[in-house]
Design an enzyme around this catalytic site. Structure first.
Site, PDB file in Angstrom:
ATOM      1  CE1 TYR A  74      -3.065  -3.108   1.051  1.00  0.00           C
ATOM      2  CE2 TYR A  74      -4.162  -1.371  -0.156  1.00  0.00           C
ATOM      3  CZ  TYR A  74      -4.141  -2.667   0.139  1.00  0.00           C
ATOM      4  OH  TYR A  74      -5.137  -3.635  -0.281  1.00  0.00           O
TER       5      TYR A  74
ATOM      6  CB  CYS B 225      -6.530   2.625  14.889  1.00  0.00           C
ATOM      7  SG  CYS B 225      -5.920   1.766  16.243  1.00  0.00           S
TER       8      CYS B 225
ATOM      9  CG  ASN C  58     -13.350  -1.948 -20.731  1.00  0.00           C
ATOM     10  OD1 ASN C  58     -12.272  -2.368 -21.101  1.00  0.00           O
ATOM     11  ND2 ASN C  58     -13.806  -2.435 -19.532  1.00  0.00           N
TER      12      ASN C  58
ATOM     13  CB  CYS D 156      -4.882   3.749  20.629  1.00  0.00           C
ATOM     14  SG  CYS D 156      -5.276   2.516  19.599  1.00  0.00           S
TER      15      CYS D 156
ATOM     16  CB  THR E 154     -15.209  -2.186 -14.302  1.00  0.00           C
ATOM     17  OG1 THR E 154     -15.023  -3.060 -12.986  1.00  0.00           O
ATOM     18  CG2 THR E 154     -16.608  -2.046 -14.789  1.00  0.00           C
ATOM     19  CB  SER E 155     -12.510  -6.517 -15.574  1.00  0.00           C
ATOM     20  OG  SER E 155     -12.362  -6.681 -14.045  1.00  0.00           O
TER      21      SER E 155
ATOM     22  CG  HIS F  34     -14.051  -1.582  -3.621  1.00  0.00           C
ATOM     23  ND1 HIS F  34     -13.605  -1.825  -5.000  1.00  0.00           N
ATOM     24  CD2 HIS F  34     -14.978  -2.259  -3.177  1.00  0.00           C
ATOM     25  CE1 HIS F  34     -14.569  -2.901  -5.406  1.00  0.00           C
ATOM     26  NE2 HIS F  34     -15.356  -3.105  -4.326  1.00  0.00           N
TER      27      HIS F  34
ATOM     28  CD  GLN G 167     -15.691  -1.960  -9.568  1.00  0.00           C
ATOM     29  OE1 GLN G 167     -15.691  -2.998  -9.441  1.00  0.00           O
ATOM     30  NE2 GLN G 167     -15.752  -1.615 -10.931  1.00  0.00           N
ATOM     31  CG  ASN G 168     -11.204   3.435  -9.665  1.00  0.00           C
ATOM     32  OD1 ASN G 168     -11.134   2.068  -9.875  1.00  0.00           O
ATOM     33  ND2 ASN G 168     -11.266   4.011 -10.663  1.00  0.00           N
TER      34      ASN G 168
END
Ligand code: BV8
Ligand code: ZN
Length: 257
Positions: A76, A137, A225, A162, A200-201, A129, A111-112
Site C-alpha cells: 500500500y 486503527c 472500455n 492506543c 471495469t472488468s 472499496h 470501485q477505485n
C-alpha cells in the site's frame, strides 16, 4: 454481401449513446481501475496486475495482513507513493462535467481507491472499496485522512494511548463493503435511467452486481472500455476506446441534438 459489421464502431455508436444519455433524467456512473489507467495508475487484471509476484487478491486480504502486515504495508505504501505522481485525466474531468450537468440527479459509484475522482472535482461519489488516503486503527477503529504522506513501514495509531497498528481504510477481498455505501449505490442504480459503466472488468462482486441490477430495472446500460468484458452482454451500447478520449467526446455530443 454486407461488409462485416464492426461491433466496435465508435463513430457510429457515440451519437447513439449520446442520444440515450441526453434523454436520461437520472444518471449513475460506475467506474473501475480503467478510468485511472491513463493517469498512470496500474489496473488490477491487466498484464501489470501482479505485485512482487503475487496477485492483488492474495495481498489485499485480512489473512495476508494477519500473516505479514509489513508486506501488505509495503504494497500500500508503494501505491500511495505512486499516486503522488499522478493527476486526474480528461476522463475524470468529463465525469465532473456530467455531475455538473445532472446535479442531484447524478451519482458516481467507484470501485477505485485512488481518490482521483475527488481530486478531479467530483462530489457526489460513493467509494465502494474505501480510499488509499485513509488509515484505520485496528485497535480503536479511528479513521483518519492522511493524504499521501509517508506513513512508515508499520504505522501506529496517532492516539498514543492506543498505539494500535494501522491498516489502510480499504475493503479487502473477503471483507464486507461498508453497509450504507453499498445500499446507497444500489439505490442510485435502481433510481437511474442510464448507467454508464467505465473501465471495469466487472469481475469483482458485489460491485459488478450493480450492472445486471440496472438492466433489471430497465435502465439503459452504456459500457466504456478498451475491450469487451463480463458486462458487455448486459450493455445496450459498448463504446470501445480509452475512457480519457471516449468520455470527453461523449460529453461534447450531449449539447448537440
Ligand atoms: C465480499 C480494494 C462478502 C483492494 C478491492 C471466493 C472467496 C472469497 C470471496 C470471493 C470468492 N469468490 C468471489 C468472491 C467475492 C470477491 C470477489 O468478487 N472476488 C473476485 C476476484 C472474483 N469479493 C469480495 O471479496 C468482496 N467482499 O464479497 O464480502 C464475503 C465475505 C467473506 C467471504 C466471501 C465473501 C470485496 C471486494 C472488494 C475487494 N477490494 N479493492 C485494493 O485495491 O487494494 S477490489 C479491486 O478490484 C479494486 O477496487 C478494483 O477496482 C476492483 C475491480 O477491478 P476493476 O476496477 O474492474 O479493475 P480491472 O483491472 O479488473 O479492470 C480494468 C478494466 O479497465 C479492464 O476491463 C480494462 O479493459 C479497462 N481499461 C484499461 N485501461 C482502460 C480501460 N478502460 C477504458 N479506458 C482505459 N484507458
Ligand atoms: Zn487507535
Amino acid at each position: 454481401m454486407h461488409p462485416p459489421v464492426d461491433p466496435h464502431d465508435l463513430d457510429r455508436d457515440l451519437p447513439r449513446a449520446a442520444d440515450i444519455l441526453r434523454s436520461a433524467e437520472r444518471v449513475t456512473i460506475l467506474t473501475g481501475a480503467g478510468v485511472s489507467a491513463e493517469s498512470g495508475v496500474p489496473t488490477f487484471r491487466g498484464a501489470d496486475g501482479l505485485w512482487e509476484g503475487s496477485r492483488v487478491e492474495e495481498v489485499a486480504t485480512p489473512r495476508a495482513f494477519e500473516r505479514d502486515p509489513a508486506l501488505v504495508w509495503r504494497f500500500y505504501n508503494l501505491r500511495r507513493e505512486n499516486l503522488r505522481r499522478v493527476e486526474p485525466n480528461p476522463g475524470h474531468q468529463a465525469i465532473v462535467a456530467m455531475e455538473q450537468r445532472w446535479g442531484d440527479r447524478f451519482v458516481l459509484v467507484t470501485q477505485n481507491v485512488d481518490g482521483l475522482h475527488g481530486q478531479a472535482g467530483s462530489h457526489r461519489v460513493l467509494e465502494l472499496h474505501g480510499n488509499l488516503h485513509r488509515t484505520r486503527c485496528t485497535r480503536c477503529g479511528m479513521i483518519e485522512d492522511r493524504g499521501l504522506e509517508p506513513l512508515g513501514d508499520m504505522p501506529s495509531c496517532s492516539d498514543s494511548a492506543c498505539d494500535g497498528l494501522l491498516r489502510p481504510d480499504i475493503v479487502w477481498f473477503e471483507e464486507m463493503l461498508p453497509e450504507g455505501v453499498l445500499d446507497s449505490a444500489r439505490l442510485a442504480v435502481v433510481g437511474c435511467n442510464c448507467l454508464l459503466v467505465v473501465g471495469t472488468s466487472a469481475m469483482v462482486y458485489p460491485a459488478a452486481g450493480l450492472i445486471p441490477l440496472a438492466q433489471h430495472v430497465g435502465a439503459a446500460v452504456i459500457e466504456v472500455n478498451l475491450t469487451p468484458t463480463a458486462a458487455t452482454d448486459q450493455a445496450d451500447i459498448g463504446l470501445y476506446g480509452p475512457s480519457g478520449e471516449v468520455l470527453p467526446r461523449l460529453l461534447g455530443l450531449l449539447d448537440r441534438s
